[in-house]
Write a protein that holds these residues in place. Structure first.
Motif, PDB file in Angstrom:
ATOM      1  N   PHE A 108      19.650  -2.398   2.282  1.00  0.00           N
ATOM      2  CA  PHE A 108      21.010  -2.888   2.101  1.00  0.00           C
ATOM      3  C   PHE A 108      21.357  -3.960   3.128  1.00  0.00           C
ATOM      4  O   PHE A 108      21.064  -3.815   4.328  1.00  0.00           O
ATOM      5  N   TYR A 121      27.876  -5.651   1.049  1.00  0.00           N
ATOM      6  CA  TYR A 121      28.553  -5.238  -0.175  1.00  0.00           C
ATOM      7  C   TYR A 121      29.890  -5.961  -0.259  1.00  0.00           C
ATOM      8  O   TYR A 121      30.640  -6.017   0.725  1.00  0.00           O
ATOM      9  N   ARG A 125      33.382  -0.096  -7.467  1.00  0.00           N
ATOM     10  CA  ARG A 125      32.665   0.668  -6.450  1.00  0.00           C
ATOM     11  C   ARG A 125      32.552   2.140  -6.812  1.00  0.00           C
ATOM     12  O   ARG A 125      31.737   2.847  -6.260  1.00  0.00           O
ATOM     13  N   PRO A 185      13.921  -1.712  -1.119  1.00  0.00           N
ATOM     14  CA  PRO A 185      15.026  -2.607  -0.756  1.00  0.00           C
ATOM     15  C   PRO A 185      15.887  -2.009   0.351  1.00  0.00           C
ATOM     16  O   PRO A 185      16.115  -0.803   0.402  1.00  0.00           O
ATOM     17  N   PHE A 194      16.961   3.333  -0.220  1.00  0.00           N
ATOM     18  CA  PHE A 194      15.750   3.475  -1.029  1.00  0.00           C
ATOM     19  C   PHE A 194      14.601   4.061  -0.216  1.00  0.00           C
ATOM     20  O   PHE A 194      14.506   3.856   0.998  1.00  0.00           O
ATOM     21  N   PHE A 238      18.916   8.584  -7.573  1.00  0.00           N
ATOM     22  CA  PHE A 238      18.431   7.726  -8.651  1.00  0.00           C
ATOM     23  C   PHE A 238      16.918   7.569  -8.571  1.00  0.00           C
ATOM     24  O   PHE A 238      16.322   7.658  -7.500  1.00  0.00           O
ATOM     25  N   ASP A 261      31.527  -4.184   3.405  1.00  0.00           N
ATOM     26  CA  ASP A 261      30.541  -3.553   4.278  1.00  0.00           C
ATOM     27  C   ASP A 261      29.412  -4.540   4.518  1.00  0.00           C
ATOM     28  O   ASP A 261      28.666  -4.839   3.605  1.00  0.00           O
ATOM     29  N   TYR A 310      26.248  -6.451  -4.456  1.00  0.00           N
ATOM     30  CA  TYR A 310      25.421  -6.031  -3.327  1.00  0.00           C
ATOM     31  C   TYR A 310      24.260  -7.011  -3.130  1.00  0.00           C
ATOM     32  O   TYR A 310      23.703  -7.518  -4.095  1.00  0.00           O
ATOM     33  N   SER A 327      22.721   7.441  -2.912  1.00  0.00           N
ATOM     34  CA  SER A 327      23.934   6.648  -2.803  1.00  0.00           C
ATOM     35  C   SER A 327      25.105   7.530  -2.417  1.00  0.00           C
ATOM     36  O   SER A 327      25.333   8.577  -3.019  1.00  0.00           O
ATOM     37  N   PRO A 364      32.320   6.335   0.777  1.00  0.00           N
ATOM     38  CA  PRO A 364      33.664   6.162   0.231  1.00  0.00           C
ATOM     39  C   PRO A 364      34.078   4.705   0.133  1.00  0.00           C
ATOM     40  O   PRO A 364      34.960   4.372  -0.638  1.00  0.00           O
ATOM     41  N   GLY A 365      33.475   3.837   0.880  1.00  0.00           N
ATOM     42  CA  GLY A 365      33.850   2.429   0.799  1.00  0.00           C
ATOM     43  C   GLY A 365      32.754   1.526   0.314  1.00  0.00           C
ATOM     44  O   GLY A 365      32.952   0.329   0.143  1.00  0.00           O
ATOM     45  N   THR A 366      31.596   2.069   0.078  1.00  0.00           N
ATOM     46  CA  THR A 366      30.464   1.193  -0.183  1.00  0.00           C
ATOM     47  C   THR A 366      29.611   1.612  -1.363  1.00  0.00           C
ATOM     48  O   THR A 366      29.285   0.801  -2.200  1.00  0.00           O
ATOM     49  N   TYR A 367      29.232   2.853  -1.420  1.00  0.00           N
ATOM     50  CA  TYR A 367      28.271   3.308  -2.421  1.00  0.00           C
ATOM     51  C   TYR A 367      26.985   2.498  -2.372  1.00  0.00           C
ATOM     52  O   TYR A 367      26.352   2.239  -3.383  1.00  0.00           O
ATOM     53  N   LYS A 368      26.565   2.122  -1.183  1.00  0.00           N
ATOM     54  CA  LYS A 368      25.314   1.400  -1.069  1.00  0.00           C
ATOM     55  C   LYS A 368      24.154   2.364  -1.293  1.00  0.00           C
ATOM     56  O   LYS A 368      24.262   3.561  -1.093  1.00  0.00           O
ATOM     57  N   TYR A 369      23.023   1.801  -1.710  1.00  0.00           N
ATOM     58  CA  TYR A 369      21.840   2.588  -1.960  1.00  0.00           C
ATOM     59  C   TYR A 369      20.936   2.600  -0.733  1.00  0.00           C
ATOM     60  O   TYR A 369      20.797   1.595  -0.050  1.00  0.00           O
ATOM     61  N   TYR A 411      20.455  -6.986  -1.224  1.00  0.00           N
ATOM     62  CA  TYR A 411      19.409  -6.194  -0.592  1.00  0.00           C
ATOM     63  C   TYR A 411      18.249  -7.106  -0.225  1.00  0.00           C
ATOM     64  O   TYR A 411      18.038  -8.148  -0.850  1.00  0.00           O
ATOM     65  N   TYR A 431      24.842  10.790  -4.973  1.00  0.00           N
ATOM     66  CA  TYR A 431      24.105  10.461  -6.186  1.00  0.00           C
ATOM     67  C   TYR A 431      22.646  10.185  -5.831  1.00  0.00           C
ATOM     68  O   TYR A 431      22.346   9.632  -4.766  1.00  0.00           O
TER      69      TYR A 431
END
Lengths: 114, 115
Positions: free
Chosen positions: A45, A48, A98, A43, B105, B35, A56, A33, B95, B98-103, A35, B33
């Protein structure tokens, strides 16, 4: 490697120049990733990668930003025609895959456009 | 769209005391999720604690614990027995994907620990 490594640590460039920022993820991590962290913000995004492909890229702000990961390991974030607004810390993170949502971050590259 | 809000730009705590950092989020998803990350001056984001939304039990890691209120969409971090080394920026993150799990913040809370 032991952790995510980013180079350079700091980069100063003139407005309009091209820059490349490098990220070396933890060995064996397939997810990577990028950021961007502006001053006083969390941060945000950018992109990815799962393996070699950008799964993505919805966070890239415009077409001046591009990233590659040709062999599924090291990634390079490329910024063309830099603007002062691009000044920020660029953070890279990697995770085992992932489905493993624990991401490990590098120390970032502080980019300053003058 | 998912959002994460940290309403405390800065907090102070006396060494050995307890402090709670607040975080709220917005999502329409049922499984995700959450964090807390710590960012010292070195800039590296360090995972403090993680919570899976499907787990009702609050996560704990040594001196760090969370109060996860799913219905209220609240996720606060409690630091007990604060130490000088706890001083840093703390970011709450969400987070899902299904295709990324990007965060995603929050804007962070700067924690100062007073000797």
């Amino acid at each position: 490697g032991a952790g995510v490594s980013q180079t350079p640590s700091n980069k100063v460039t003139e407005k309009g120049k091209y820059v490349e920022l490098r990220c070396d993820p933890i060995s064996g991590h397939t997810a990577l990733y990028w950021y961007r962290q502006s001053l006083g913000q969390g941060p945000e995004f950018l992109i990815y990668f799962q393996g070699t492909g950008a799964a993505d890229d919805s966070g890239l702000p415009n077409d001046r930003f591009f990233a590659v990961r040709p062999e599924g390991s090291v990634s390079t974030l490329k910024i063309q025609r830099t603007e002062r607004g691009d000044s920020a810390v660029y953070l890279c993170a990697s995770s085992l895959n992932r489905l493993n949502t624990e991401a490990f971050f590098g120390q970032g590259t502080r980019l300053t456009v003058v | 769209a998912q959002t994460v809000t940290q309403s405390q730009p800065e907090m102070s705590v006396q060494e050995a005391e307890t402090v709670t950092l607040s975080c709220t989020y917005d999502t329409s998803e049922s499984d995700y999720y959450l964090f807390w990350y710590k960012q010292p001056p070195s800039r590296q984001m360090i995972l403090v604690i993680r919570q899976e939304a499907y787990k009702q039990q609050n996560a704990t890691e040594n001196r760090f614990s969370v109060n996860f209120q799913k219905a209220a969409k609240s996720f606060s971090l409690k630091i007990s027995d604060s130490q000088l080394g706890d001083a840093a920026m703390y970011f709450c993150a969400y987070s899902w994907g299904p295709g990324t799990y990007k965060y995603i913040f929050g804007t962070g809370t700067r924690l100062k620990v007073l000797a």
